[in-house]
Design a protein around this motif. Structure first.
Motif, PDB file in Angstrom:
ATOM      1  N   ARG A 164       0.837  -1.211   0.000  1.00 35.64           N
ATOM      2  CA  ARG A 164       0.000   0.000   0.000  1.00 35.64           C
ATOM      3  C   ARG A 164       0.868   1.255   0.000  1.00 35.64           C
ATOM      4  N   LYS A 165       1.898   1.242   0.817  1.00 36.62           N
ATOM      5  CA  LYS A 165       2.780   2.407   0.902  1.00 36.62           C
ATOM      6  C   LYS A 165       3.555   2.614  -0.399  1.00 36.62           C
ATOM      7  N   ASP A 167       2.481   1.826  -3.334  1.00 34.83           N
ATOM      8  CA  ASP A 167       1.516   2.383  -4.290  1.00 34.83           C
ATOM      9  C   ASP A 167       1.408   3.899  -4.120  1.00 34.83           C
ATOM     10  N   VAL A 168       1.360   4.345  -2.872  1.00 38.52           N
ATOM     11  CA  VAL A 168       1.295   5.787  -2.607  1.00 38.52           C
ATOM     12  C   VAL A 168       2.582   6.455  -3.075  1.00 38.52           C
ATOM     13  N   LYS A 171       2.376   6.969  -6.755  1.00 42.67           N
ATOM     14  CA  LYS A 171       1.464   8.064  -7.115  1.00 42.67           C
ATOM     15  C   LYS A 171       2.122   9.422  -6.870  1.00 42.67           C
ATOM     16  N   ASN A 172       2.838   9.536  -5.760  1.00 43.42           N
ATOM     17  CA  ASN A 172       3.566  10.783  -5.489  1.00 43.42           C
ATOM     18  C   ASN A 172       4.625  11.035  -6.560  1.00 43.42           C
ATOM     19  N   ASN A 206       7.350  11.143   0.041  1.00 42.25           N
ATOM     20  CA  ASN A 206       7.909   9.811  -0.208  1.00 42.25           C
ATOM     21  C   ASN A 206       9.000   9.453   0.801  1.00 42.25           C
ATOM     22  N   ILE A 209       7.215   8.225   3.734  1.00 44.81           N
ATOM     23  CA  ILE A 209       6.734   6.862   3.466  1.00 44.81           C
ATOM     24  C   ILE A 209       7.858   5.855   3.684  1.00 44.81           C
TER      25      ILE A 209
END
Length: 277
Positions: A164-165, A167-168, A171-172, A206, A209
């Motif tokens: 999940r992280k 994926d984020v 996107k960033n 990021n 993250i």
């Protein structure tokens, strides 16, 4: 035979009393060294133990086997606990060479004279192939134990959270890389505005993250390395974006070389990331 009479392990067969019709056989120094290199000091322990028993000193034989097993365990624990970046720089053949040299020294000290006397007296030695077979068998057992231990102690990490992280993170990255979608003739103010309000903040998110990913327990070593490369990649992107931003404020030629240098580093990190796939 007097029960109090002790057998000197350094005596040659010609010096020993004939207590048995069976010829005395020993493992030679060469055989023990080969077995050690192939099967760690555990293999050496079995062979040296047999020599001591055949020479009439079973107590020394028991001690030798115990010490060889303990030494091997301690040796590999030290390797496992050593930092990975240090272990990676050490040639694989160095570890067997180290413990083979140690075994050679111990063998010379405690059985060297007996082996020399046995050879001079024309005594028999066990086959080198037999010693090598014992070394190979010991290595197979040790490798099996290692994998069994690794399997038993491996704990699952939260892979769903990691994915999940990531994926984020992606996107960033996509959001920040929209910088290169801005039309070529756009005003410096528009480009600088995007860098300051969208691009750099996305890369900074990021980095946060990656802090979260590093905190995940039982993370695989490959993923830890990936996190490190992604962190370096994000930091380089931030440096590049700041350089692009600064290039609009002063003479752009001054920053061109720096941008080329940073882009080169980014390409190198991306290549390292691709190698992990």
């Amino acid at each position: 035979m007097n029960s109090n009479e002790q057998i000197n392990p350094a005596e040659s067969p010609s010096q020993r009393k004939d207590y048995t019709d069976l010829p005395l056989m020993l493992y030679s120094e060469r055989s023990i060294n080969i077995a050690t290199f192939l099967g760690t000091p555990v293999a050496a322990g079995f062979l040296i133990r047999r020599n001591f028993i055949n020479l009439g000193n079973e107590t020394y034989g028991k001690h030798t086997l115990f010490i060889s097993i303990a030494f091997t365990i301690i040796f590999f624990i030290l390797i496992i606990l050593s930092p990975e970046h240090i272990i990676d720089k050490i040639p694989n053949a160095l570890f067997p060479a180290i413990y083979t040299l140690i075994v050679w020294y111990v063998l010379k000290r405690y059985q060297g004279e007996a082996l020399d006397n046995h050879k001079k007296a024309g005594g028999s030695f066990y086959s080198v192939w037999k010693a090598a077979g014992i070394g190979f068998a010991a290595s197979v057992v040790l490798v099996g134990m290692f994998f069994a231990y690794a399997f038993a102690t491996t704990e699952d990490f939260d892979s769903e959270k990691y994915d999940r992280k990531i994926d984020v993170f992606s996107k960033n990255e996509e959001e920040a890389m929209m910088l290169y979608e801005i039309p070529e003739g756009a005003s410096p103010m528009r480009i600088q505005g995007f860098i300051r309000t969208t691009g750099i903040p996305a890369w900074e998110r990021n980095l946060v993250i990656l802090d979260t990913l590093d905190a995940i327990e039982n993370l695989d070593g490959l993923l830890i390395k990936q996190n490190g490369l992604l962190r370096e990649y994000s930091q380089l992107r931030i440096a590049l974006f700041k350089t692009i931003d600064s290039s609009f404020s002063v003479d752009s030629d001054k920053y061109e070389t720096k941008m080329i240098e940073i882009n080169g580093k980014i390409e190198a990190v991306l290549e390292d990331l691709n190698k992990l796939k």
